[in-house]
Design a protein around this motif. Structure first.
Motif, PDB file in Angstrom:
ATOM      1  N   ARG A 124       0.833  -1.216   0.000  1.00  9.98           N
ATOM      2  CA  ARG A 124       0.000   0.000   0.000  1.00  9.98           C
ATOM      3  C   ARG A 124       0.864   1.262   0.000  1.00  9.98           C
ATOM      4  O   ARG A 124       0.442   2.316  -0.444  1.00  9.98           O
ATOM      5  N   ARG A 125       2.083   1.130   0.518  1.00  9.27           N
ATOM      6  CA  ARG A 125       2.994   2.273   0.510  1.00  9.27           C
ATOM      7  C   ARG A 125       3.209   2.843  -0.884  1.00  9.27           C
ATOM      8  O   ARG A 125       3.554   4.006  -1.035  1.00  9.27           O
ATOM      9  N   PHE A 126       3.095   1.968  -1.903  1.00 10.89           N
ATOM     10  CA  PHE A 126       3.506   2.369  -3.246  1.00 10.89           C
ATOM     11  C   PHE A 126       2.428   3.086  -4.033  1.00 10.89           C
ATOM     12  O   PHE A 126       2.670   3.511  -5.149  1.00 10.89           O
ATOM     13  N   SER A 127       1.233   3.210  -3.447  1.00 11.49           N
ATOM     14  CA  SER A 127       0.200   3.924  -4.208  1.00 11.49           C
ATOM     15  C   SER A 127       0.602   5.398  -4.286  1.00 11.49           C
ATOM     16  O   SER A 127       1.243   5.946  -3.383  1.00 11.49           O
ATOM     17  N   ASP A 128       0.229   6.032  -5.389  1.00 11.80           N
ATOM     18  CA  ASP A 128       0.655   7.417  -5.623  1.00 11.80           C
ATOM     19  C   ASP A 128       0.107   8.367  -4.563  1.00 11.80           C
ATOM     20  O   ASP A 128       0.788   9.311  -4.170  1.00 11.80           O
ATOM     21  N   THR A 129      -1.118   8.105  -4.100  1.00  9.21           N
ATOM     22  CA  THR A 129      -1.687   9.006  -3.091  1.00  9.21           C
ATOM     23  C   THR A 129      -0.912   8.907  -1.781  1.00  9.21           C
ATOM     24  O   THR A 129      -0.682   9.919  -1.114  1.00  9.21           O
ATOM     25  N   VAL A 130      -0.528   7.669  -1.397  1.00  7.78           N
ATOM     26  CA  VAL A 130       0.222   7.507  -0.144  1.00  7.78           C
ATOM     27  C   VAL A 130       1.565   8.225  -0.248  1.00  7.78           C
ATOM     28  O   VAL A 130       1.974   8.944   0.675  1.00  7.78           O
ATOM     29  N   GLN A 131       2.238   8.055  -1.383  1.00  9.92           N
ATOM     30  CA  GLN A 131       3.534   8.705  -1.546  1.00  9.92           C
ATOM     31  C   GLN A 131       3.385  10.232  -1.561  1.00  9.92           C
ATOM     32  O   GLN A 131       4.232  10.954  -1.031  1.00  9.92           O
ATOM     33  N   THR A 132       2.293  10.716  -2.160  1.00 11.68           N
ATOM     34  CA  THR A 132       2.048  12.167  -2.193  1.00 11.68           C
ATOM     35  C   THR A 132       1.806  12.698  -0.779  1.00 11.68           C
ATOM     36  O   THR A 132       2.403  13.698  -0.356  1.00 11.68           O
ATOM     37  N   LEU A 133       0.949  11.990  -0.050  1.00  9.28           N
ATOM     38  CA  LEU A 133       0.645  12.389   1.331  1.00  9.28           C
ATOM     39  C   LEU A 133       1.921  12.429   2.175  1.00  9.28           C
ATOM     40  O   LEU A 133       2.159  13.376   2.932  1.00  9.28           O
ATOM     41  N   ARG A 134       2.748  11.399   2.016  1.00  7.81           N
ATOM     42  CA  ARG A 134       3.963  11.315   2.820  1.00  7.81           C
ATOM     43  C   ARG A 134       4.922  12.460   2.463  1.00  7.81           C
ATOM     44  O   ARG A 134       5.564  13.059   3.342  1.00  7.81           O
ATOM     45  N   ALA A 135       5.005  12.774   1.164  1.00  8.39           N
ATOM     46  CA  ALA A 135       5.888  13.862   0.740  1.00  8.39           C
ATOM     47  C   ALA A 135       5.410  15.192   1.321  1.00  8.39           C
ATOM     48  O   ALA A 135       6.211  15.982   1.839  1.00  8.39           O
ATOM     49  N   LEU A 176      -6.360  -8.100  12.545  1.00  6.59           N
ATOM     50  CA  LEU A 176      -5.247  -7.214  12.888  1.00  6.59           C
ATOM     51  C   LEU A 176      -3.970  -7.596  12.141  1.00  6.59           C
ATOM     52  O   LEU A 176      -3.281  -6.736  11.577  1.00  6.59           O
ATOM     53  N   ILE A 177      -3.662  -8.904  12.114  1.00  6.42           N
ATOM     54  CA  ILE A 177      -2.403  -9.314  11.476  1.00  6.42           C
ATOM     55  C   ILE A 177      -2.572  -9.409   9.963  1.00  6.42           C
ATOM     56  O   ILE A 177      -1.593  -9.404   9.224  1.00  6.42           O
ATOM     57  N   ASP A 178      -3.825  -9.474   9.504  1.00  6.00           N
ATOM     58  CA  ASP A 178      -4.068  -9.584   8.064  1.00  6.00           C
ATOM     59  C   ASP A 178      -4.142  -8.196   7.413  1.00  6.00           C
ATOM     60  O   ASP A 178      -3.341  -7.877   6.532  1.00  6.00           O
ATOM     61  N   ILE A 179      -5.090  -7.367   7.834  1.00  5.89           N
ATOM     62  CA  ILE A 179      -5.214  -6.045   7.208  1.00  5.89           C
ATOM     63  C   ILE A 179      -4.737  -4.920   8.133  1.00  5.89           C
ATOM     64  O   ILE A 179      -4.310  -3.879   7.665  1.00  5.89           O
ATOM     65  N   GLY A 180      -4.779  -5.155   9.459  1.00  5.59           N
ATOM     66  CA  GLY A 180      -4.315  -4.144  10.410  1.00  5.59           C
ATOM     67  C   GLY A 180      -2.838  -3.806  10.215  1.00  5.59           C
ATOM     68  O   GLY A 180      -2.417  -2.672  10.440  1.00  5.59           O
ATOM     69  N   VAL A 181      -2.049  -4.796   9.773  1.00  9.74           N
ATOM     70  CA  VAL A 181      -0.618  -4.528   9.581  1.00  9.74           C
ATOM     71  C   VAL A 181      -0.381  -3.474   8.505  1.00  9.74           C
ATOM     72  O   VAL A 181       0.578  -2.704   8.594  1.00  9.74           O
ATOM     73  N   HIS A 182      -1.237  -3.434   7.485  1.00 13.24           N
ATOM     74  CA  HIS A 182      -1.106  -2.384   6.464  1.00 13.24           C
ATOM     75  C   HIS A 182      -1.265  -1.004   7.112  1.00 13.24           C
ATOM     76  O   HIS A 182      -0.530  -0.068   6.814  1.00 13.24           O
ATOM     77  N   VAL A 183      -2.262  -0.917   7.992  1.00 13.01           N
ATOM     78  CA  VAL A 183      -2.569   0.358   8.648  1.00 13.01           C
ATOM     79  C   VAL A 183      -1.397   0.785   9.542  1.00 13.01           C
ATOM     80  O   VAL A 183      -0.938   1.935   9.486  1.00 13.01           O
ATOM     81  N   ILE A 184      -0.920  -0.155  10.353  1.00 14.56           N
ATOM     82  CA  ILE A 184       0.185   0.168  11.273  1.00 14.56           C
ATOM     83  C   ILE A 184       1.423   0.555  10.466  1.00 14.56           C
ATOM     84  O   ILE A 184       2.113   1.530  10.787  1.00 14.56           O
ATOM     85  N   ASP A 185       1.704  -0.196   9.389  1.00 13.11           N
ATOM     86  CA  ASP A 185       2.874   0.128   8.568  1.00 13.11           C
ATOM     87  C   ASP A 185       2.759   1.519   7.961  1.00 13.11           C
ATOM     88  O   ASP A 185       3.719   2.287   7.972  1.00 13.11           O
ATOM     89  N   LEU A 186       1.560   1.869   7.442  1.00 14.56           N
ATOM     90  CA  LEU A 186       1.419   3.191   6.809  1.00 14.56           C
ATOM     91  C   LEU A 186       1.590   4.320   7.824  1.00 14.56           C
ATOM     92  O   LEU A 186       2.193   5.350   7.515  1.00 14.56           O
ATOM     93  N   ILE A 187       1.066   4.128   9.026  1.00 17.01           N
ATOM     94  CA  ILE A 187       1.217   5.155  10.068  1.00 17.01           C
ATOM     95  C   ILE A 187       2.704   5.319  10.429  1.00 17.01           C
ATOM     96  O   ILE A 187       3.230   6.442  10.493  1.00 17.01           O
TER      97      ILE A 187
END
Lengths: 352, 256
Positions: A124-135, A176-187
């Motif tokens: 999910r990190r690689f989506s353009d919106t996530v990268q834009t938000l992070r920048a 939590l370990i299936d989809i929650g990890v995406h959330v924790i990683d993005l935060i």
């Protein structure tokens, strides 16, 4: 390894995820081989990709590979990863890193001893919106980001009911370990992996035991004979990081709520904020809105909608992995150490 | 993973080895027996039986106490070796122990090989209703839960081979088919005998459908009157976890 030298990648585990990785490698023109214990799944791989199948991971690792993708059930990430790292291979493990913190730590220890690079598939990190938000956040557009409110909630989306996905022993947990990890990683990715100070929260199992989970909606449970379901289907958590920054997280495979899927991040900073909506699938638009104030003319609010391209995050991640194999540069890939930080948050919530 | 083995088939057999094995079987059945009794049970001369026993004793496979012959303890080392590399035993003991802790009942693992169903692991539970140690014993009735769990997953040839070796066989093919169909539908088998103890068992197969064995919980009948459904769930869940663990562990650990 020099740029443009052809690569050969080995895939351990050719279930749904392994096949979708193979499809993307195929599109990218990267050659690959695979190994899978389930003979039916192996046959699908052979037919669809005319792909070479090895009987076991050990046999495949003996061949001339440049890198390995690991997409087995969570519990077996460790044995597949450690054997590959022992051979000095670069690896990309599907998320989560492992089924338990102990197993995750052993993978990280093996990676430290290895010449191979170890990454984890938080795509999910690689989506353009996530990268834009992070920048934007890194440039200070929001001032100091102090809180992220995140939710990844499905109305009815328990994966493969009664398979390894819903077994504590094999998956290590549920939503939590299936989809929650995406959330924790993005935060953590957004905050730059600060130290985690407090983790508070709860996990629940409210739907797995209900025979009418899907009955009213005419959805089906997979494999009528399958009974494995001893994991949580939702979790709520509050995390405090070094410096007093916080995050609240709501995760559910199943919840009685309006939307079929709601995967959102509300980012609050001292000077501005943003809302990010990540839709499921690759075909729908990601939405990113930015909220600011201005004193030009008269003080007012400025709400902006950001339009980015909508590329396939999983394919972008594989491209980053290809570059890492060739150059040793990890780019936006989640490293094993970062994935371990996420795994530790999950472990604290499970109280394992 | 254990391959399906063909039994003796049409190959030549050595008579004296067969007699030797018949003596051992008789020693197992009778828990101590004299030469004269053995000779008459096997329809052999006393001197022949005596020579066999002397040979076995020389190698430690038979022991003599109070004028009677018994199986020697040395067989345990053969038995231990025979199950040491069993895939289901390797992964199954922890899982069965967890079931025993959870339920208080006695847990067992059995496997089928060459037409014999044998209990290879046992963990007694706190609330165990029966105390007889079953480890190493051949399952000799088709009505036990663990036998039914196993039979439900066997090919017709292997099923026949097992039924040839049990003392209590099904009354008819139709009765057998009905019973095994029920087991396949439920995913678990219950004990069908009139007795004080109850049992529930589930077959363990590999992801590719090979039979690895079966696991069971046994205890006082009252547990099965109150909690049959939840005990069945617990056993079948464990069997499913074992399917994945055993299959993947074997796959991951196979050297080229």
């Amino acid at each position: 390894m020099t740029p443009n030298e052809p690569l050969e990648v080995g895939i351990v585990g050719l279930g749904t995820r392994g096949l979708s990785l193979a499809e993307r490698l195929d599109d990218m023109g990267i050659s690959f081989v695979g190994t899978e214990i389930n003979q039916q799944a192996a046959a699908v791989f052979e037919t669809r990709f005319d792909g070479r199948i090895y009987q076991t991971p050990a046999e495949m690792y003996e061949s001339d590979l440049d890198a390995v993708l690991i997409s087995t059930p969570n519990k077996f990430h460790e044995s597949a990863a450690v054997a590959a790292l022992d051979r000095g291979l670069d690896i990309l493990i599907e998320k989560p890193l492992a089924h338990t913190v102990d197993s995750a730590e052993r993978i990280v220890a093996a990676a430290r001893e290895s010449e191979g690079q170890c990454f984890v598939g938080f795509d999910r990190r690689f989506s353009d919106t996530v990268q834009t938000l992070r920048a934007y956040a890194n440039e200070g557009r929001f001032g100091d980001v102090t809180h992220v409110e995140a939710r990844y909630v499905r109305r009815r989306g328990i994966p493969s009911f009664g398979t390894w996905y819903t077994s504590k022993a094999i998956a290590g947990g549920g939503a939590l370990i299936d989809i929650g990890v995406h959330v924790i990683d993005l935060i953590l990715h957004l905050y730059g992996f600060p130290d985690v100070e407090t983790v508070a929260g709860t996990t629940r199992r409210e739907f797995g035991d209900h025979d009418d989970y899907a009955a009213a909606l005419n959805l089906w449970k997979n494999e009528a004979n399958s009974r494995m379901f001893d994991v949580e289907d939702s979790a709520t958590a509050f995390i405090e990081f070094a410096g007093g920054r916080t995050a609240s997280i709501e995760v559910a495979w199943a919840a009685n709520c309006a939307e079929a899927v709601s995967h959102r991040y509300r980012v609050r900073g001292t000077d501005g904020g943003a809302d990010l909506h990540i839709p499921s699938g690759t075909d729908r638009e990601h939405e990113l809105s930015v909220f600011e104030t201005s004193t030009s003319g008269r003080p007012h609010f400025v709400d902006e909608t950001v339009d980015t391209t909508h590329r396939d995050a999983t394919a972008l991640q594989l491209a980053a992995f290809r570059d890492a194999i060739r150059t040793g540069e990890s780019g936006h890939l989640a490293t094993d150490e970062e994935a371990l930080a996420t795994q530790r948050v999950v472990g604290r919530l499970y109280d394992d | 993973m254990s391959e399906e083995q063909s039994s003796a088939g049409d190959g030549k057999v050595i008579k004296s080895v067969e007699r030797n094995l018949a003596i051992l079987e008789e020693l197992r059945r009778q828990h101590g027996v004299g030469v004269a009794e053995l000779a008459s049970a096997l329809d052999a001369s006393r001197s022949t039986v005596h020579h066999h026993l002397t040979t076995l004793r020389k190698h430690g496979y038979v022991t003599q106490r109070d004028g009677e012959y018994h199986l020697g303890i040395r067989y345990l080392s053969l038995g231990g070796e025979a199950i040491r590399t069993n895939d289901l035993l390797a992964g199954g003991t922890h899982a069965v122990n967890d079931l025993v802790d959870e339920t208080g009942l006695t847990g067992r693992i059995a496997v089928e090989e060459n037409g014999y169903v044998v209990c290879i692991y046992e963990e007694p539970g706190e609330a165990a209703g029966e105390s007889a140690v079953q480890i190493g014993k051949q399952v000799r009735t088709w009505r036990s839960a663990i036998a039914r769990a196993m039979l439900s997953q066997l090919s017709p040839e292997r099923l026949e081979a097992v039924l040839d070796n049990v003392d209590e066989a099904p009354p008819s093919r139709a009765a057998l088919d009905d019973a095994l169909e029920t087991v396949r539908e439920r995913g678990v088998a219950f004990d069908d005998r009139e007795r004080d103890a109850g049992a529930v068992a589930a077959p363990v197969t590999s992801i590719n459908g090979e039979l690895l064995g079966a696991i069971s919980l046994t205890g006082a009948r009252e547990h099965f009157e109150d909690d049959a459904a939840s005990l069945a769930d617990a056993v079948s869940t464990t069997a499913e976890v074992l399917q994945i663990n055993t299959t993947y562990d074997h796959w991951m650990n196979t050297e080229p």
